[in-house]
Each structure stands twice: as structure tokens, then as C-alpha cells.
Design a protein around this motif. Sequence first.
Motif, PDB file in Angstrom:
ATOM      1  N   THR A 199      87.597  14.549  71.784  1.00 24.44           N
ATOM      2  CA  THR A 199      88.481  13.408  72.045  1.00 24.44           C
ATOM      3  C   THR A 199      88.271  12.277  71.045  1.00 24.44           C
ATOM      4  OG1 THR A 199      86.898  12.361  73.571  1.00 24.44           O
ATOM      5  CG2 THR A 199      88.533  13.864  74.541  1.00 24.44           C
ATOM      6  N   SER A 200      87.259  12.397  70.198  1.00 22.77           N
ATOM      7  CA  SER A 200      86.950  11.312  69.262  1.00 22.77           C
ATOM      8  C   SER A 200      87.232  11.728  67.820  1.00 22.77           C
ATOM      9  CB  SER A 200      85.488  10.882  69.402  1.00 22.77           C
ATOM     10  OG  SER A 200      84.628  11.928  69.004  1.00 22.77           O
ATOM     11  N   MET A 201      87.397  10.712  66.986  1.00 25.59           N
ATOM     12  CA  MET A 201      87.703  10.929  65.575  1.00 25.59           C
ATOM     13  C   MET A 201      86.913   9.941  64.734  1.00 25.59           C
ATOM     14  SD  MET A 201      91.715  10.981  66.419  1.00 25.59           S
ATOM     15  CE  MET A 201      91.325   9.851  67.758  1.00 25.59           C
ATOM     16  N   ASP A 202      86.356  10.427  63.637  1.00 24.20           N
ATOM     17  CA  ASP A 202      85.683   9.579  62.661  1.00 24.20           C
ATOM     18  C   ASP A 202      86.688   9.284  61.560  1.00 24.20           C
ATOM     19  OD1 ASP A 202      83.612  11.149  64.128  1.00 24.20           O
ATOM     20  OD2 ASP A 202      82.285   9.906  62.924  1.00 24.20           O
ATOM     21  N   VAL A 203      86.858   7.997  61.255  1.00 21.85           N
ATOM     22  CA  VAL A 203      87.858   7.570  60.281  1.00 21.85           C
ATOM     23  C   VAL A 203      87.167   6.849  59.132  1.00 21.85           C
ATOM     24  CG1 VAL A 203      89.951   6.197  59.928  1.00 21.85           C
ATOM     25  CG2 VAL A 203      89.546   7.304  62.149  1.00 21.85           C
ATOM     26  N   GLY A 204      87.498   7.248  57.915  1.00 19.21           N
ATOM     27  CA  GLY A 204      86.988   6.583  56.722  1.00 19.21           C
ATOM     28  C   GLY A 204      88.038   5.619  56.190  1.00 19.21           C
ATOM     29  N   VAL A 205      87.575   4.463  55.710  1.00 19.00           N
ATOM     30  CA  VAL A 205      88.493   3.429  55.212  1.00 19.00           C
ATOM     31  C   VAL A 205      87.982   2.924  53.869  1.00 19.00           C
ATOM     32  CG1 VAL A 205      89.593   1.212  55.705  1.00 19.00           C
ATOM     33  CG2 VAL A 205      88.971   2.733  57.597  1.00 19.00           C
TER      34      VAL A 205
END
Length: 160
Positions: free
Chosen positions: A86-92
Motif C-alpha cells: 500500500t506504500s510507495m517510495d518517491v524520489g524527487v
Amino acid sequence: MEDKKSPADSMVTLAHIMSAHDTNLYGTVHGGVVMKLVDDAAGAAAARHAGCPAVTASVDGMSFLAPARVGDLLTVNAQVEHAGRTSMDVGVRVTAERWNTSGPGTEVVTAHLTFVAVDADGTPHAVPALVPVTPEERERHTLAAERRAQRAAARRAEDA
């Protein structure tokens, strides 16, 4: 819900020209202004991947590399680098360039955030699997998995 998506499917780009009301007492863009742009872009990328709203669960890190100034065009690029149930790691990545010139921008911020997909009641919602395609996407996926493992180890240590 789709079974699988690539990181490119979640890519979001925001651009904003910094003005005088965005500055701090030192005359540079206030870190909180940049943080909001980072969270906005990352949240949009996570929601795009999930196909539903996503809420910020944590900020794994945010590095301010160079100042941004009034008149800079900030470009914020975000994409999902790893997806769990249910979770997501996002790079910015945030770059700055003068609003009236063209050319390569200066990298001003990098960040990694974790989001959880939620339904209308705020209950965690399953997300599609992430399938990295390019070598760069695979590298980011590996690094995100390592950060995820470090977060889990830190939680276990806190519970002990």
C-alpha cells in the motif's frame, strides 16, 4: 487497478517561478516553500501510480544543495521508485534556473518520501507493482528498497 506500472507512468513535473513572497530573511527562497513543492509533486506521483489519493507517511531525507532566489524557475521532478503493498517510495529532484534564460539548471534539492495510498475512508489501499525498465530505474528501485529495509530495521529497534 492495473497489476503493474513502470516508474515513468508516475512521472510528474511541476514548475514554479519564485517571487519575493517566497523568500526568507536571507533573501533566498524559504526551505518550507521548496518542501511544499516537493511534497506536492511527490504526492501527485504517488497518486498517479496508485490510481487513488495518497498521503505522506514519511520524509526519508531532503538535502538542500544550493540556494534558490527570486526569479528562479524551480522545476520539481518526482516519480515512484519502489512500491509495496500500500506504500510507495518517491524520489524527487528540484532544479533552478533563471526564469528568462535557457540552459541547464542547478540542482537545488533532492528528496525521498514515502506515501500510503488510501481510499475514501482513509483506509490503506493496495497499489500496483512497480516494474523498473531502464538501468537508472532499476538502480533507484534497489536504493529505495534499501531505504525501506533501513526504516523497518529502525522501527524494530525502537520497539525493542
